[in-house]
Design a protein around this motif. Structure first.
Motif, PDB file in Angstrom:
ATOM      1  N   ILE A   1       0.869  -1.184   0.000  1.00 23.79           N
ATOM      2  CA  ILE A   1       0.000   0.000   0.000  1.00 23.79           C
ATOM      3  C   ILE A   1       0.903   1.231   0.000  1.00 23.79           C
ATOM      4  O   ILE A   1       1.489   1.586   1.028  1.00 23.79           O
ATOM      5  CB  ILE A   1      -0.934   0.014   1.226  1.00 23.79           C
ATOM      6  N   ARG A   2       1.041   1.858  -1.184  1.00 24.91           N
ATOM      7  CA  ARG A   2       1.926   3.019  -1.323  1.00 24.91           C
ATOM      8  C   ARG A   2       1.066   4.282  -1.337  1.00 24.91           C
ATOM      9  O   ARG A   2       0.363   4.566  -2.319  1.00 24.91           O
ATOM     10  CB  ARG A   2       2.762   2.906  -2.588  1.00 24.91           C
ATOM     11  N   LEU A   3       1.144   5.016  -0.241  1.00 25.88           N
ATOM     12  CA  LEU A   3       0.357   6.251  -0.120  1.00 25.88           C
ATOM     13  C   LEU A   3       0.929   7.324  -1.052  1.00 25.88           C
ATOM     14  O   LEU A   3       2.154   7.520  -1.120  1.00 25.88           O
ATOM     15  CB  LEU A   3       0.361   6.743   1.325  1.00 25.88           C
ATOM     16  N   GLN A   4       0.033   8.012  -1.772  1.00 26.96           N
ATOM     17  CA  GLN A   4       0.432   9.068  -2.698  1.00 26.96           C
ATOM     18  C   GLN A   4       0.314  10.425  -1.995  1.00 26.96           C
ATOM     19  O   GLN A   4      -0.786  10.853  -1.609  1.00 26.96           O
ATOM     20  CB  GLN A   4      -0.465   9.047  -3.936  1.00 26.96           C
ATOM     21  N   LYS A   5       1.443  11.083  -1.817  1.00 25.60           N
ATOM     22  CA  LYS A   5       1.472  12.316  -1.014  1.00 25.60           C
ATOM     23  C   LYS A   5       0.603  13.433  -1.622  1.00 25.60           C
ATOM     24  O   LYS A   5      -0.042  14.197  -0.896  1.00 25.60           O
ATOM     25  CB  LYS A   5       2.915  12.789  -0.845  1.00 25.60           C
ATOM     26  N   LYS A   6       0.574  13.531  -2.936  1.00 25.34           N
ATOM     27  CA  LYS A   6      -0.229  14.583  -3.568  1.00 25.34           C
ATOM     28  C   LYS A   6      -1.710  14.370  -3.313  1.00 25.34           C
ATOM     29  O   LYS A   6      -2.463  15.315  -3.035  1.00 25.34           O
ATOM     30  CB  LYS A   6       0.062  14.621  -5.064  1.00 25.34           C
ATOM     31  N   LYS A   7      -2.136  13.124  -3.394  1.00 22.38           N
ATOM     32  CA  LYS A   7      -3.550  12.804  -3.169  1.00 22.38           C
ATOM     33  C   LYS A   7      -3.912  12.985  -1.698  1.00 22.38           C
ATOM     34  O   LYS A   7      -5.019  13.434  -1.362  1.00 22.38           O
ATOM     35  CB  LYS A   7      -3.841  11.379  -3.610  1.00 22.38           C
ATOM     36  N   LEU A   8      -2.968  12.622  -0.786  1.00 22.13           N
ATOM     37  CA  LEU A   8      -3.226  12.847   0.638  1.00 22.13           C
ATOM     38  C   LEU A   8      -3.402  14.330   0.927  1.00 22.13           C
ATOM     39  O   LEU A   8      -4.312  14.738   1.678  1.00 22.13           O
ATOM     40  CB  LEU A   8      -2.063  12.279   1.476  1.00 22.13           C
ATOM     41  N   ALA A   9      -2.520  15.150   0.329  1.00 18.76           N
ATOM     42  CA  ALA A   9      -2.600  16.598   0.555  1.00 18.76           C
ATOM     43  C   ALA A   9      -3.884  17.181  -0.021  1.00 18.76           C
ATOM     44  O   ALA A   9      -4.483  18.110   0.552  1.00 18.76           O
ATOM     45  CB  ALA A   9      -1.383  17.276  -0.064  1.00 18.76           C
ATOM     46  N   ARG A  10      -4.338  16.658  -1.124  1.00 17.15           N
ATOM     47  CA  ARG A  10      -5.553  17.159  -1.771  1.00 17.15           C
ATOM     48  C   ARG A  10      -6.773  16.991  -0.873  1.00 17.15           C
ATOM     49  O   ARG A  10      -7.627  17.874  -0.793  1.00 17.15           O
ATOM     50  CB  ARG A  10      -5.747  16.427  -3.088  1.00 17.15           C
ATOM     51  N   TRP A  11      -6.834  15.861  -0.169  1.00 15.21           N
ATOM     52  CA  TRP A  11      -7.998  15.569   0.665  1.00 15.21           C
ATOM     53  C   TRP A  11      -7.759  15.914   2.148  1.00 15.21           C
ATOM     54  O   TRP A  11      -8.649  15.722   2.982  1.00 15.21           O
ATOM     55  CB  TRP A  11      -8.381  14.094   0.555  1.00 15.21           C
TER      56      TRP A  11
END
Length: 932
Positions: A622-632
């Motif tokens: 499970i590789r968390l995507q930093k850009k997507k985390l920041a978006r939400w």
């Protein structure tokens, strides 16, 4: 604290203890450090099992945790009780993600309310002036129904309860292991003894505790399996066999003494040396805290013939001088004759005893596991020799004066001795007639013997017939508990069909209470054998391995418990050969480990080749995507915490029932947790109140990677292990090392090292050789003091190779294996040989120096015939004392001392022949005996 591979754990533990003691001054008053050894030094003294006749296993798990374990921990001498297959009962709040989404709740809301509902608080007390009244507040939710009614939120005039957004029920914590017994699900309990505790005593107490518990377990329809593994059985069998060999050997020694001395009184004087010497040695051993174990009993067994030697030499010489005195026209007083006769042999007896003690000092000086194993044997032997020397110079002359003088103590030359002397003289004349032919034959025997020595199979320890096997079973990495259980049942069913097998038990994965890190793909199985004759152990071992070969694709390793413990103590792994691959890159370590495993597998005599840390276990990445985390508006740790809580479970509180405690845990239901495809649909609430799925925040895919990462000395390491069957372990390591360096290349920063019993054996052999050379220097000095001339010293040294050749022939006859016990046997026979040579040459010197005889053929023949009886008696009593041990070398408990006795017996035969037949002839030609 753990010790690195190859370290001397006994010495290092002492050093650590001393360092901690030196720090005691910096600790608060009354506080002191205590060292508690863990599994490498605590003994597993019992493995028992529980199975239930009912379909429900709940009663079984409850009995194991709350009844059996507390009762066994209360037994004196028990240090730990580890339960395998036990399920931890708990109250589970199984979250429904859709319900959380519908009611706009978060996981933190659930955790907060669950903790409040199950919390316990003290309310203080009320002081009324003459009373202090403690306040007790109850109301904690104790049942699933009560907990489900907990209100999380009140909205629109209605309550949202835990039961609305989760299923609250009694369940079990996800298991990390399991257990089967004879093909049925059950619970296995390992009982460990405290460090230094007596295994037999603790086992006896545990058996009594189990006997008391049996009626209660039976009432709950629980069957107790008390005999899955019990080391005390092997200890009792081994001690019984050694005691039997001691008694038989002692009986044979007494018979020989009576035949040679042919008089009950003189035989009694010599025989008294046996019990007095052995009892004295046992008392001193006990004072130093050394128990009567198989090694100390082995030391007493191999010394039983030697301890009587000093008394035999003294008694025989006193008897001969008394007979000569009776033939004189004017006999001297008996006390004077006994005094002079005793002094006549005093110097050679004392110096010969100290020479034997010097020979044994290297054995008690070896370090590591070998030193701890053989030191008790060496101490028992040395103390027996010292006690027998004390008896010979004090008790024997006194008893001779009391029992061998007067009319009732008068003797004649024993018939057997007279007959042997006549035959012996004729043999000496034959040897004197054909000296070159006989010397040539001896030289040929020496060449053959020493040429055969390199072809002996070297072993650290021989196969120990414990009546029990430990089977390590390894499936493909990633296999589940259910799959391991299914395969284990099939393996157990096949093994139980063998006529040798009594019980089969399987421990899957690990226990939550143990220090092991094994995954569900790994099982450790106990295979208990029925009581078998010694001759059938090899057949049983072959049948077990033949049965296991039927299961393709499964890696098995079969050892005995003691062998496994010794291997693990030496190298950290339960195998004889260990290849450590050091490096930083896990991918490189895994590739090189597979290459080395394949190479070792194809070498002759390789068995049970395994990679210790599986390099290809299934992972869900499970590789968390930093850009997507920041978006939400998520943080990585916030997502990780939610995943941990829902999949691993998060403790929300505890409930109490009597003296029992149960956890309350928040977790996803099995239908969601057990399906990898569902994880991407897991809804997560952002700080802004928006719900997104995990798949919108991370890349999720199935991969393969290492199950565990091993470290040694702060370095990453991958380990390949193997056992050696029917071959030379040291030679196997040399071939493996050569093949690896020839066929496998290693990048910069990656390298290998070998450890295991082969390395330990090489170190012990090297230490034994070095210490023996130092002892030899002291022995040569002693011999020179006694023998006066270097020519005589060379004659004694000449006898040593011939004795060693006899030991080599003995090892060949009994299978061609050379264990560490056999090496100790060579050292022992070296000392015994020196003893007899000293007696012969010192008597020649006495005849020339004290009796004024010229050194010629008649003097040599007469001196040899006078020394025939004591030398033959000492050789026979030593040989016959060891004979039962040598014959029963394959019996349980004799695996170490048996080969030692065979080597001593073979060396004794050849050295006695050379002493009696060749030494007089060589002494006549090359010896130097002068009157002073």
């Amino acid at each position: 604290l753990t010790f690195h591979s190859g370290s001397d754990i006994y010495r290092d533990r002492q050093m650590i203890a001393e360092r901690l003691t030196s720090l005691s001054g910096t600790l608060p008053k009354g506080v002191k450090p205590v060292i508690t050894p863990l599994t490498s030094t605590m003994g597993r003294i019992l493995v028992i099992g529980l199975t239930s006749k009912s379909k429900s296993l709940m009663q079984l798990h409850t009995s194991a945790k709350w009844t059996l374990k507390p009762q066994l921990l209360a037994v004196p001498g028990v240090s730990n009780v580890v339960v395998f297959g036990k399920k931890a009962k708990e109250l589970q709040i199984r979250i429904k993600p859709d319900a959380l989404y519908r009611h706009h709740l978060t996981l933190n809301d659930v955790l907060s309310k669950a903790r409040q509902a199950t919390g316990v608080r003290g309310a203080g007390f009320i002081d009324t002036g003459n009373q202090q009244i403690t306040m007790q507040v109850s109301g904690q939710s104790l049942t699933p129904k009560e907990l489900a009614q907990t209100v999380i939120r009140h909205e629109n005039g209605e309550n949202v309860t835990l039961g609305d957004i989760a299923k609250v029920k009694t369940g079990y914590k996800p298991p990390v292991g399991g257990a089967t017994i004879n093909g049925k699900k059950g619970v296995i309990v390992d009982v460990f003894s405290q460090y230094g505790a007596n295994t037999l005593h603790v086992t006896r107490r545990v058996r009594q505790a189990l006997h008391n518990l049996k009626p209660g377990l039976k009432a709950r329809h629980i069957k107790l399996h008390p005999h899955l593994f019990r080391p005390a059985d092997f200890i009792q069998t081994a001690i019984h066999n050694l005691n039997f060999d001691l008694l038989v050997g002692g009986g044979l020694v007494i018979l020989v003494l009576f035949l040679f001395l042919f008089n009950l009184r003189t035989a009694l004087i010599s025989c008294l040396a046996i019990p007095v010497s052995l009892i004295t040695a046992i008392i001193i051993l006990d004072k130093f805290g050394i128990t009567l174990n198989t090694m100390t009993l082995g030391g007493l067994a191999i010394s039983i013939g030697v301890v009587v030697d000093d008394a035999v030499i003294d008694v025989e010489n006193i008897l001969r001088r008394l007979l000569e005195n009776r033939r004189l026209d004017q006999p001297r007083s008996a006390i004077q004759v006994i005094y002079e006769a005793s002094l006549e042999v005093r110097i050679p007896v004392v110096f010969a005893s100290f020479a034997v003690i010097l020979v044994f000092l290297p054995i008690v000086s070896i370090s590591g596991v070998a030193g701890k194993l053989f030191a008790p044997l060496g101490y028992a032997y040395i103390l027996s020799i010292l006690a027998s020397l004390l008896v010979a110079i004090t008790l024997t002359p006194a008893l001779s004066l009391a029992l061998m003088t007067g009319k009732e103590g008068q003797h004649s030359t024993p018939p057997l001795v007279s007959w042997l002397r006549a035959k012996y003289i004729s043999l000496l004349k034959t040897v004197e007639t054909y000296p070159r032919t006989i010397m040539g034959g001896i030289l040929i025997l020496l060449i053959i013997g020493f040429a055969a020595f390199p072809f002996l199979n070297e072993q650290f320890l021989p196969h120990l017939k414990e009546g029990h096997y430990v089977i390590q079973m390894q499936l493909l990495p990633g296999s589940s508990i259910e799959q391991s259980e299914k395969i284990g049942k099939k393996v157990g069913k096949a093994l139980l069909k063998l006529p040798y097998v009594r019980a089969f038990a399987q421990r899957i994965g690990r226990s939550s209470e143990a220090e092991d890190i094994n995954g569900p793909y790994h099982s450790e199985c106990e295979l208990d054998l029925k009581p078998l004759p010694a001759a059938k152990y090899k057949k049983a071992r072959r049948a077990v391995r033949r049965t296991l070969r039927q299961f393709k694709g499964i890696n098995f390793a079969v050892t005995t418990f003691l062998t496994e413990r010794i291997d693990e103590t030496i190298s950290g792994y339960t195998a004889g050969v260990v290849v450590n691959i050091f490096g930083n890159n896990l991918g490189v370590l895994s590739r090189k480990a597979r290459q080395i495993r394949n190479l070792l597998y194809n070498l002759p005599h390789a068995r049970d080749v395994r990679i210790q840390a599986p390099p290809r276990a299934p992972h869900l990445s499970i590789r968390l995507q930093k850009k997507k985390l920041a978006r939400w508006g998520f943080t990585p740790v916030d997502v990780m915490n939610k995943l941990q809580a829902l999949y691993e479970g998060l403790k929300a509180g505890q409930i109490y029932k009597g003296d029992r405690t149960f956890n309350v845990r928040v977790i996803l239901p099995d239908s969601l947790r057990d399906n990898p495809k569902q994880i991407g649909r897991l809804p997560l609430r952002s700080p802004a109140g928006t719900y997104v799925t995990l798949g919108q925040l991370a890349n999720i895919q199935e991969e393969a990677g290492p199950y565990s990462v091993l470290h040694q000395g702060a370095r990453r390491v991958q380990v390949v292990t193997a056992n050696v069957a029917g071959g030379n372990a040291s030679a196997f390591v040399k071939r493996a090392r050569k093949a690896i360096h020839k066929k496998i290349s290693f990048p910069s920063g990656t390298y290998i090292s070998f450890s295991g019993t082969a390395k330990a054996q090489s170190r012990s052999r090297r230490q034994l050789l070095i210490y023996s050379l130092i002892a030899l220097a002291g022995i040569l000095l002693l011999l020179y003091v006694v023998l006066k001339h270097y020519q005589n010293l060379l004659l004694v040294v000449l006898n040593v190779p011939f004795a060693l050749v006899g030991g080599i022939f003995g090892a060949w006859i009994t299978g061609g294996n050379l264990s560490l016990g056999s090496m100790v046997g060579f050292v022992t026979v070296f000392g015994i040989t020196l003893r007899n040579s000293i007696l012969m040459l010192d008597h020649f010197q006495y005849m020339v120096n004290e009796e004024g005889q010229s050194w010629n053929l008649d003097t040599a023949f007469k001196g040899a015939s006078e020394r025939l009886a004591p030398i033959l008696m000492t050789a026979l009593v030593t040989g016959l004392g060891l004979l039962p041990l040598a014959i029963n070398s394959s019996a349980p408990g004799n695996a170490i001392e048996g080969p030692m006795a065979v080597v001593i017996l073979g060396g004794l035969i050849t050295s006695t022949i050379l002493n009696l037949l060749v030494l007089p002839t060589l002494s006549l030609r090359y010896g130097r005996f002068e009157s002073h």
